[in-house]
Each structure stands twice: as C-alpha cells, then as structure tokens.
Write a protein that holds these residues in place. Sequence first.
Motif, PDB file in Angstrom:
ATOM      1  N   TYR A  40      27.572 -12.213  33.447  1.00 51.86           N
ATOM      2  CA  TYR A  40      28.673 -12.022  34.220  1.00 51.86           C
ATOM      3  C   TYR A  40      29.184 -13.403  34.446  1.00 51.86           C
ATOM      4  O   TYR A  40      28.457 -14.326  34.827  1.00 51.86           O
ATOM      5  N   LEU A  66      30.257 -14.331  37.733  1.00 56.19           N
ATOM      6  CA  LEU A  66      29.480 -14.843  38.855  1.00 56.19           C
ATOM      7  C   LEU A  66      27.975 -14.644  38.635  1.00 56.19           C
ATOM      8  O   LEU A  66      27.520 -13.494  38.506  1.00 56.19           O
ATOM      9  N   GLN A  67      27.331 -15.726  38.587  1.00 59.15           N
ATOM     10  CA  GLN A  67      25.837 -15.821  38.697  1.00 59.15           C
ATOM     11  C   GLN A  67      25.305 -16.377  39.924  1.00 59.15           C
ATOM     12  O   GLN A  67      25.842 -17.363  40.436  1.00 59.15           O
ATOM     13  N   LYS A  68      24.333 -15.429  40.272  1.00 58.77           N
ATOM     14  CA  LYS A  68      23.533 -16.050  41.516  1.00 58.77           C
ATOM     15  C   LYS A  68      21.954 -15.899  41.306  1.00 58.77           C
ATOM     16  O   LYS A  68      21.859 -14.717  40.657  1.00 58.77           O
ATOM     17  N   TRP A 128      21.427 -13.487  46.411  1.00 56.72           N
ATOM     18  CA  TRP A 128      21.876 -12.378  46.491  1.00 56.72           C
ATOM     19  C   TRP A 128      21.387 -11.458  47.775  1.00 56.72           C
ATOM     20  O   TRP A 128      22.011 -11.137  48.562  1.00 56.72           O
ATOM     21  N   CYS A 175      30.888  -9.237  45.314  1.00 60.17           N
ATOM     22  CA  CYS A 175      31.686 -10.326  45.198  1.00 60.17           C
ATOM     23  C   CYS A 175      33.298 -10.128  45.313  1.00 60.17           C
ATOM     24  O   CYS A 175      34.046 -11.112  45.268  1.00 60.17           O
ATOM     25  N   ASN A 212      32.609  -8.418  36.973  1.00 60.23           N
ATOM     26  CA  ASN A 212      32.580 -10.056  37.677  1.00 60.23           C
ATOM     27  C   ASN A 212      31.197 -10.443  37.952  1.00 60.23           C
ATOM     28  O   ASN A 212      30.685 -11.460  37.714  1.00 60.23           O
ATOM     29  N   CYS A 213      30.281  -9.790  38.671  1.00 59.88           N
ATOM     30  CA  CYS A 213      28.862  -9.807  39.293  1.00 59.88           C
ATOM     31  C   CYS A 213      27.676  -9.247  38.415  1.00 59.88           C
ATOM     32  O   CYS A 213      26.755  -9.537  38.887  1.00 59.88           O
TER      33      CYS A 213
END
Length: 124
Positions: free
Chosen positions: A3, A5-7, A12, A52, A99-100
């Motif tokens: 996706y 947005l990568q975290k 998170w 997000c 998105n996330c």
Amino acid sequence: MTYPLQKGKEEWQAQLSPEQFRILREKGTESPYSSDFDKHMPSEGVYTCAGCDTPLYKANHKFKSGCGWPAFFDAVPGAVTRHTDRTFGMERTEIVCTNCGGHLGHVFKGEGYPTPTDERHCGM
C-alpha cells in the motif's frame, strides 16, 4: 499486497491505541454494539481511516443495519480495497484502506437492506 503508506509494526503501535492496532493491523473485531460509531448517525461529513486519515465513507451512506457494527452501503470511490477472506471456514469479502492496508471489516451482499447497492460494509 503493498500500500502507498508503509509503516513498521512499532510505528503503528506508537500511533494507534492498543484496540485500534488490534483491529486495523491484526484484523481484529470489536464486540457488537460496543462502538460509539454504531450509534453515531450524522447527516453529513466523512468517516476517515484511524490509521492514515484517508476519507473512507460519507455520512449519508451510513445506515442502521441492526448488526451491532457501523454499516455503510458504499465507500468513497477508490478508498477501499476488497480481498477474499477464507478464515473461519467460510468465504467473505474483507475490506481494507487502499492507502495503508488497515483492516476495516467485511462486505456482505444480498441481505435485502433497502439501500442503493444492497451491500453492507460492516466494521470500521
């Protein structure tokens, strides 16, 4: 699937409450009738992703389904991605934030609700 947005897990966990992390990142489920959003019925506005802040659902697409979780008959175009979920010995359609990748719940079709799509996006 990836996706935009990568975290990492730690990022998170630092951003989300433990309950939000369990649901969004670990595909958990709230107990029915426990969410304030189930009873929240504004006539306008937008519900956004807790992970997000992406707009996901318009308030005027929310309806009272009686299932114990917030229910919407449609999403903001392009905001939600559908995946086949085969857990628990059944096939369902999981929905995630485009998105996330945050888990939002599931989509159920053909239940007979008087909505334009005859869909129930359940969870969030």
